[in-house]
Write an enzyme that holds these catalytic residues in place. Structure first.
Site, mmCIF file in Angstrom:
data_model
loop_
_atom_site.group_PDB
_atom_site.id
_atom_site.type_symbol
_atom_site.label_atom_id
_atom_site.label_comp_id
_atom_site.label_asym_id
_atom_site.label_seq_id
_atom_site.Cartn_x
_atom_site.Cartn_y
_atom_site.Cartn_z
ATOM 1 N N ASP A 1 17.087 -66.920 -14.286
ATOM 2 C CA ASP A 1 18.472 -66.690 -14.694
ATOM 3 C C ASP A 1 19.481 -67.261 -13.715
ATOM 4 O O ASP A 1 20.680 -67.183 -13.942
ATOM 5 C CB ASP A 1 18.738 -65.206 -14.930
ATOM 6 C CG ASP A 1 18.594 -64.362 -13.665
ATOM 7 O OD1 ASP A 1 18.485 -64.942 -12.570
ATOM 8 O OD2 ASP A 1 18.596 -63.121 -13.780
ATOM 9 N N ASP B 1 17.126 -64.620 -9.573
ATOM 10 C CA ASP B 1 15.932 -65.342 -9.130
ATOM 11 C C ASP B 1 16.265 -66.429 -8.111
ATOM 12 O O ASP B 1 15.573 -67.442 -8.035
ATOM 13 C CB ASP B 1 15.229 -65.971 -10.341
ATOM 14 C CG ASP B 1 14.697 -64.930 -11.305
ATOM 15 O OD1 ASP B 1 14.190 -63.902 -10.822
ATOM 16 O OD2 ASP B 1 14.810 -65.130 -12.521
ATOM 17 N N ASP C 1 10.682 -66.501 -15.888
ATOM 18 C CA ASP C 1 11.142 -65.119 -15.793
ATOM 19 C C ASP C 1 11.213 -64.582 -17.231
ATOM 20 O O ASP C 1 11.231 -65.361 -18.192
ATOM 21 C CB ASP C 1 12.515 -65.087 -15.114
ATOM 22 C CG ASP C 1 13.105 -63.693 -15.060
ATOM 23 O OD1 ASP C 1 12.350 -62.757 -14.744
ATOM 24 O OD2 ASP C 1 14.303 -63.540 -15.343
#
Length: 809
Positions: free
Chosen positions: A706, A710, A513
C-alpha cells in the site's frame, strides 16, 4: 558604471548581433537584442530569478567566446541558498533544461563532465526529455559551477521551466528542419550535376573542361550543406574533443570533412575522385535520422509534457467570499491555505482543495489514468491538477499549489528520469569504446589501402567512418525505455526508479500484501442472514437509516449495499462507542451493533454467534424482544486479483501473500486466489525479514503493497509497487506508484517489461549485427561512401521505429 552598449552589440556579451536575428529579452521593460540563443537563455534566466539589477550595475559585458575559460558573472547569481535547489542540510539538487542535445553521445559527454566536478554526487541526463538531474554537496559546489561545467563542453543549461522549455524545443525543431531542407536541396542539386558526369564518363563523351565545370558547380552547391546543415555534427565533435573524449559525432564529422576536403583537393588539382554527392547525401540522411530521433524523443516524453503543462499558471481568487463574489486573477503560486477560488468548466484546479459550493464532474485522467469523469459534491476534496469538466465550483484551498497532488506527481517524475538501468549503462560504455576502436580501425584500413591500392584508400576510409553506427547502439535502450515509460504513465503507472522494467522481468517471486492490495481495503456486505420475520430488504433499509449519518467504514458498507437513500429516517439516535447504534425508525426502537449490545434489547442470542462467520465481521439488528438479522461484512477481493495472480503463475513466478491480518483470514484469501505460500499476522519487520530470506537464497523479489504501511519491505525488495491514490504520493517508498489504484496495473507493467526487454534485445542485436557486417564490408571496399551513409541512417531509423512500438497500448 554601466557597460557602454554599442548599437549592434549583444546586450549580454557585447558581440555583434547578426543581421536579421530575432533574439530579444525584455530587461527593465526595454527589449534588448541578443547575438545567439545561448545569450538569450542566460539573460532570460537572470530576469526570471529577479536579478535584472546585474545589468544595471555591471562594469563590463559577460564573458563571450573570446575567453570561454572565464566563469561568467551571471552564473554566480545562483546560490545554494536559493529555495529551488534545497534538498537537505548537506546537499542540494536541481532539474535543469539543457540546450543542444543531439543524440545519446551528448548525454554521455555532459554526465562525464559533471561527475568530474568536485562535490557533484549524481548527474543524470534524460535523453527523451532533455532534462538534467544533478545532486551536489553544499560545501564543495555551487549551482554556478555546474552551469559553467555544462557550458564548457558546448551546451547551455538553466533551471527547468515548462513553458520556456517547450518554446526552446519548438525553436530547436524548426532549426533542425531548416538544416534538413538546405541539405536536401543541396543533395538534389549536386545529384543533377553528378549523374550526367557518371553517365558521360562511361562512354567518354565528357571533356575535361565540362568535367571541371561540373566539379566546381558541385563544390559551390555542397558548401551550404557543409557550412550550415552539418553544423550540429561539427559542434558535437568539437565539444567532445574539448572535453578530451571521443563522442559519436567525431567519426561522423571526420567522415564529412574527409569527403569534402578530399573532393576540394581533387577539384583544385583536377586529379582524383570527388565525393560531393556522397557528402551531401550523408549529411541529408543523417539529419533525417536525427530529425526522426528528435520526434521520437518528443513522442516518448509526451505524457510527461502533458503533465508539466497541466499545472495552471493562474487562479481566480474570491477574496471577499461569501459577501463578495468578485474574482481576481492571481498567480497560482501565490495561493495560500484558506483562500477561496472559482474554477470554471474546462479549467484546471490550481491546488488541492475542498468544494465549498457546487457539484461537478472532474477529469482525473492526468493523475490516475482513469478516463471516465468522476462526480464531486460540496464537502468533498479535489486534487490539484484535476480538470473541472462540467459546472463551476467554488473551492477552499487546503494546500499551496507547490504542494498539490500534481506537483507531488511531477516531483516523483523528476526522480523517475534521474537514473539509468544497468543495460543502458552497459550500452553507453560499449558505445564510448566503440568510437575509439572505430577510429583506430579506420586508420589501419587507410594504411592498408594506401599500400594495396592508393586510389581506393581515401574512399574506403571515408566509408568506414560513415557506415559505423554507434548512435544506434546507444539509442537502443533509452528510446525503448522512454517509450515504455510514456505508455505506462498514460495508463496510470508511474515508474519512479530506472531499473523497474529490467528487474521486474527477471523477478522470481511476486509478494503481495493483502489489505488494500489484493483486497479493496474497505468492508463490503457479503451476506445477510435472517433471524426474524422482517425481510432482508426491510432490514437493510432500517440499518441504512440508522447508519446514514455515520462515518464508520462498516456504516459505509451498509449504505453502499442499500444502493439508494434510506426510505425512512432515524430519530433519537445514540451511538455507544465500540458497540453500535440505537434509534427509532417509523416509531420502532432498533439497535445495530455487536451481539452483546443488541442482546440488551432483543434478548438472549439465538444460538452460537460465531457460527458461519469465517473471518467476517458481524453486525446484528434487533428490536424490543426480537432478533431481526445478521449482516456479515468482510474486505472484498479486487475483481482483477484472480487474473493478476494467475498471470504470474503462468509466467513461472512464485506468488506469496504476506499480511498483518489474522492467519485464518489470510489463508482463506490465499486459498481463494490459489496462492500456495501465505503468512498472516506479520508485523512490518517480519515482512522485511521474509523478503530478505528469499533474497539470501538468490531470489529476485517484487513487492506489491500500500506504499505507507509497507514502507520498510517496499524499500527492501528488489522492485516494488505502491497502490497509490494522489493524496499519498509523497509518502510512497516504492519504485513504482500505481496512480490508477488498480491491481491490474501490475499486470500491465509486467507485460510491458517483457515487451521492453524483448525490443531492447532486438535493438542491441540489430545494432551489433549491422556494425559487424557493414564495417568489414566497407573496409573491404564493397561499400562506397554514399551507400555507407544510407546504411548508417537506416540503422538508426530501424532502432527508433522498433522502440516506438512500445507506445502502443
Amino acid at each position: 558604471m554601466n557597460a557602454v552598449l554599442q548599437p549592434s552589440a549583444c546586450f549580454h556579451c557585447g558581440l555583434p548581433v547578426p543581421a536579421g536575428s530575432s533574439w530579444l529579452v525584455t530587461i527593465d521593460e526595454v527589449p534588448r537584442a541578443m547575438c545567439c540563443p545561448g545569450c538569450e537563455a542566460v539573460a532570460q534566466t537572470i530576469v526570471d530569478i529577479g536579478q535584472s539589477a546585474y545589468y544595471r550595475e555591471r562594469d563590463e559585458y559577460a564573458v563571450n567566446a573570446a575567453d570561454a575559460t572565464m566563469v561568467p558573472p551571471e552564473l554566480r547569481l545562483y546560490s545554494n541558498d536559493d529555495a529551488q535547489f534545497a534538498r537537505d542540510a548537506s546537499s542540494c539538487e536541481a532539474t535543469l533544461s539543457v540546450e543542444g542535445i543531439r543524440c545519446a553521445a551528448c548525454v554521455w559527454l555532459i554526465e562525464r563532465q559533471l561527475t568530474r566536478l568536485p562535490g557533484v554526487q549524481a548527474a543524470s541526463l534524460n535523453v527523451a526529455t532533455e532534462r538534467l538531474y544533478v545532486r551536489w554537496s553544499r560545501a564543495e559546489c555551487e549551482p554556478g559551477d555546474i552551469l559553467q561545467a555544462v557550458r564548457q563542453v558546448g551546451y547551455t543549461a538553466y533551471p527547468y521551466d515548462a513553458v520556456r522549455h517547450g518554446e526552446r524545443l519548438q525553436k530547436a525543431s524548426k532549426t533542425l528542419g531548416r538544416q534538413l531542407f538546405v541539405a536536401g536541396l543541396s543533395m538534389m542539386q549536386v545529384m543533377m550535376y553528378v549523374a550526367p558526369s557518371y553517365l558521360a564518363a562511361e562512354d567518354g563523351t565528357l571533356d575535361n573542361n565540362m568535367a571541371s565545370l561540373m566539379r566546381w558547380a558541385s563544390l559551390l552547391l555542397t558548401l551550404p550543406a557543409v557550412c550550415y546543415s552539418a553544423m550540429p555534427f561539427f559542434q558535437g565533435a568539437w565539444a567532445s574533443l574539448r572535453a578530451r573524449t571521443l563522442g559519436m559525432d567525431v567519426p561522423v564529422a571526420l567522415g564529412i570533412l574527409a569527403a569534402f576536403f578530399g573532393s576540394v583537393v581533387a577539384t583544385f588539382t583536377g586529379r582524383g575522385e570527388v565525393y560531393y554527392d556522397s557528402a551531401t547525401m550523408f549529411i541529408f540522411l543523417l539529419l533525417c535520422s536525427r530529425y526522426f530521433e528528435l520526434q521520437a524523443r518528443r513522442k516518448a516524453a509526451s505524457a510527461l509534457e502533458r503533465l508539466q503543462h497541466a499545472l495552471p499558471a493562474s487562479a481566480s481568487l474570491m477574496a471577499g467570499f461569501p459577501d463578495n463574489r468578485a474574482t481576481t486573477l492571481v498567480p497560482a503560486g501565490s495561493l495560500a491555505v484558506g483562500d477561496v477560488i472559482l474554477v470554471k468548466p474546462g479549467e484546471a484546479i490550481a491546488a488541492d482543495s475542498v468544494i465549498v459550493e457546487g457539484t461537478s464532474a472532474l477529469d482525473l485522467s492526468l493523475l490516475t489514468g482513469e478516463s471516465a469523469a468522476q462526480r464531486r459534491k460540496t464537502g468533498e476534496r479535489v486534487p490539484g491538477g484535476a480538470i473541472n469538466a462540467s459546472a463551476a465550483l467554488i473551492l477552499r484551498v487546503l494546500k499551496p499549489a507547490r504542494e498539490s497532488t500534481l506537483s507531488d506527481l511531477l516531483k516523483l517524475i523528476e526522480r523517475a528520469g534521474s537514473g539509468k538501468p544497468q543495460i543502458a549503462q552497459w550500452a553507453d560504455k560499449v558505445a564510448a569504446w566503440f568510437v575509439l576502436g572505430l577510429l583506430l580501425f579506420a586508420i589501419a584500413v587507410f594504411a592498408f589501402w594506401s599500400w594495396h591500392d592508393p586510389a581506393q584508400a581515401w574512399p574506403v576510409a571515408i566509408a568506414v567512418l560513415v557506415v559505423s553506427c554507434p548512435c544506434a547502439l546507444s539509442l537502443a535502450t533509452p528510446t525503448a525505455l522512454a517509450a515504455a515509460t510514456d505508455s505506462l504513465l498514460r495508463r496510470g503507472v508511474l515508474i519512479v526508479q530506472p531499473h523497474v522494467l529490467e528487474t521486474l522481468h527477471r523477478a522470481t517471486h511476486i509478494v503481495f500484501d493483502k489489505t488494500g492490495t489484493l483486497t479493496l481495503g474497505r468492508p463490503v456486505l457479503k451476506q445477510i442472514e435472517s433471524l426474524g420475520s422482517l425481510s432482508d430488504d426491510d432490514c437493510l433499509q432500517v440499518a441504512a437509516a440508522l447508519e446514514a449519518g455515520s462515518a464508520h467504514p462498516l456504516a459505509q458498507a451498509i449504505l453502499d449495499a442499500a444502493k439508494e437513500q434510506p426510505r425512512a429516517h432515524a430519530q433519537q439516535l445514540q451511538e455507544v462507542q465500540g458497540q453500535g447504534l440505537e434509534g427509532s425508525v417509523d416509531g420502532v426502537r432498533y439497535r445495530l451493533g455487536n451481539a452483546a449490545f443488541v442482546a440488551a434489547i432483543a434478548g438472549p442470542p439465538l444460538g452460537d454467534t460465531a457460527v458461519g462467520m469465517q473471518g467476517m465481521t458481524p453486525l446484528y439488528l434487533g428490536t424490543q424482544g426480537r432478533w431481526l438479522t445478521r449482516f456479515l461484512l468482510s474486505d472484498a477481493l479486487r475483481p482483477e486479483a484472480r487474473d493478476v495472480v494467475a498471470y504470474f503463475h503462468r509466467r513461472g513466478k512464485q506468488v506469496v501473500l504476506l499480511s498483518g491480518d489474522q492467519e485464518a483470514l489470510t489463508q482463506s484469501v490465499a486459498a481463494e486466489l490459489g496462492i500456495a505460500t501465505a503468512c498472516g499476522e506479520c508485523l512490518p519487520d517480519e515482512k522485511l525479514d521474509f523478503v530478505q530470506q528469499l533474497q539470501a537464497t538468490g531470489a529476485v523479489v517484487a513487492m506489491v503493497g500500500d506504499g505507507i504501511n509497507d514502507a520498510a519491505v517496499l524499500s527492501g525488495a528488489d522492485v516494488s509497487f505502491a497502490m497509490g491514490s494522489g493524496a499519498a504520493l509523497a509518502q510512497a517508498h516504492a519504485d513504482t506508484v500505481l496512480l490508477s489504484n488498480q491491481l491490474v496495473s501490475v499486470l500491465d507493467t509486467a507485460k510491458t517489461a517483457a515487451r521492453s526487454m524483448r525490443i531492447i534485445r532486438e535493438n542491441l542485436g540489430w545494432a551489433t549485427l549491422y556494425n559487424l557486417t557493414a564495417i568489414p564490408a566497407a573496409a573491404l571496399g564493397f561499400l562506397n561512401p554514399w551507400l555507407s551513409g544510407v546504411g548508417m541512417a537506416a540503422s538508426s531509423a530501424v532502432v527508433i521505429a522498433n522502440a516506438l512500438r512500445l507506445r502502443k497500448v
